[in-house]
Design a protein around this motif. Structure first.
Motif, PDB file in Angstrom:
ATOM      1  N   THR A  48      -9.852 -12.523  -5.152  1.00  0.00           N
ATOM      2  CA  THR A  48     -10.332 -13.524  -5.936  1.00  0.00           C
ATOM      3  C   THR A  48     -11.744 -13.142  -6.352  1.00  0.00           C
ATOM      4  O   THR A  48     -12.104 -13.138  -7.539  1.00  0.00           O
ATOM      5  N   SER A  65     -11.516 -10.446  -9.037  1.00  0.00           N
ATOM      6  CA  SER A  65     -11.235 -10.859 -10.430  1.00  0.00           C
ATOM      7  C   SER A  65     -12.446 -11.727 -10.942  1.00  0.00           C
ATOM      8  O   SER A  65     -12.336 -11.655 -12.212  1.00  0.00           O
ATOM      9  N   GLU A  98     -14.837  -8.980 -12.346  1.00  0.00           N
ATOM     10  CA  GLU A  98     -14.275  -8.616 -13.648  1.00  0.00           C
ATOM     11  C   GLU A  98     -14.576  -9.660 -14.787  1.00  0.00           C
ATOM     12  O   GLU A  98     -14.896  -9.154 -15.904  1.00  0.00           O
ATOM     13  N   SER A  99     -14.274 -10.990 -14.625  1.00  0.00           N
ATOM     14  CA  SER A  99     -14.253 -11.912 -15.540  1.00  0.00           C
ATOM     15  C   SER A  99     -15.850 -12.008 -15.753  1.00  0.00           C
ATOM     16  O   SER A  99     -16.220 -12.119 -17.001  1.00  0.00           O
TER      17      SER A  99
END
Length: 330
Positions: free
Chosen positions: A196, A199, A202-203
């Motif tokens: 998580t 991610s 990266e977001s």
């Protein structure tokens, strides 16, 4: 029995030798105690002299510079120590110097150490009192160590109790360490948390790149942020509003004109519906064409007239020169 001359001489030499040795001993002891040299007085106040005695040495930066001349009890927490300092080094001691009491070696006598100050104050004068620093006594250290040992023993006992409970599986930490299912769940949870967080990172990076791209001038938001472009857009919108109002006025006038034409009013309606006027306009245009043809013929005749021929030839030459200049420029 009378003594012989040799015995008397030996006795005299012995007495003289003893006196010389006594005088030298007194001199060296007095010199060491700064009794015969020129000295100045200096004072310091302590709350504990730690066994300091009269005659103990005084050192400045590790050099013996004097002795303790007196120890005076001022009150139950204040003790004044008077020192004889060699006059030769007295001028090097500054007013911000600090006096401390320490031992001469591990088991030596107590001495006074004068530590040089760090400022640029003037030198002390005879009878001045300098600052003092009271070191921690051995008894205080032993007392502190005793308290520390008691605390360490208490901490050790508590640690033993905690580790015993953990080993037996008591408490939250003990359950976590001894229950394999919980440990697996925790490991799985940590793995999902890592995924998580990856991610999310990266977001966030994508959002950062998007925000950075919005600031570029080739982007619509970047163009809008330019004050010159914003002013031009404002002016354009204002002109569009003004033009729209003018267009509305023109459309209104055109509508009124069309209504007048439909109602048979105005010049256009008169021209469109009066055939006689139309015929007169056609006749006038025919006459104008005929007149223009005759005028051209008269001009052509004038060109061939010997009086005006030179004038027309001159104009033709000027036209040719002008045309040639234009071709050269191209």
């Amino acid at each position: 029995m009378e003594k012989t001359a040799a015995q008397k001489i030996n006795l005299g030499l012995f007495v003289i030798s003893g006196l010389l040795i006594f005088i030298l001993a007194v001199y060296f002891i007095g010199d060491k105690q700064k009794m015969f040299g020129k000295t100045n007085n200096l004072e310091a106040v302590f709350n504990n002299v730690n066994g300091l005695q009269l005659g103990n040495n005084v050192r400045y930066s590790g050099i013996s510079v004097g002795t303790v001349r007196g120890i005076e009890m001022v009150n139950d927490t204040t003790i004044k120590v008077k020192m004889n300092i060699d006059k030769a080094v007295f001028s090097y001691i500054k007013k911000d110097a600090i006096a401390t009491i320490s031992s001469d070696g591990l088991v030596g006598n107590m001495i006074i150490n004068i530590i040089p100050g760090k400022g640029n104050l003037p030198s002390v004068e005879s009878g001045d009192e300098i600052q003092s620093f009271n070191r921690i006594r051995t008894e205080d250290l032993l007392s502190t160590l005793s308290i520390t040992n008691k605390n360490a023993a208490t901490l050790t006992a508590n640690l033993l109790t905690i580790t015993d409970k953990i080993i037996k599986g008591k408490g939250t930490l003990g359950s976590l360490l001894n229950d394999t299912l919980i440990s697996r769940d925790l490991a799985e949870t940590m793995r999902y948390l890592k995924l998580t967080s990856k991610s999310a990172s990266e977001s966030i990076a994508k959002i950062d790149r998007l925000i950075v791209s919005l600031d570029k001038k080739d982007n619509i938001l970047g163009v809008i942020k330019d004050t010159a472009v914003a002013n031009n857009l404002k002016n354009t919108i204002a002109n569009l509003d003004k033009s729209s109002s003018e267009i509305n006025k023109v459309v209104t006038n055109i509508n009124a004109t069309i209504l007048n034409i439909k109602d048979g009013k105005g010049t256009l309606n008169y021209l469109a519906n009066d055939p006689k006027l139309v015929k007169k306009i056609d006749s006038t245009m025919t006459n104008l064409n005929a007149a223009s043809i005759k005028l051209n013929e008269d001009l052509e005749a004038m060109k061939h007239n010997f009086l005006l021929r030179g004038y027309f030839k001159k104009q033709e030459k000027e036209k040719a020169k002008a045309a040639k200049k234009q071709e050269d420029k191209k």
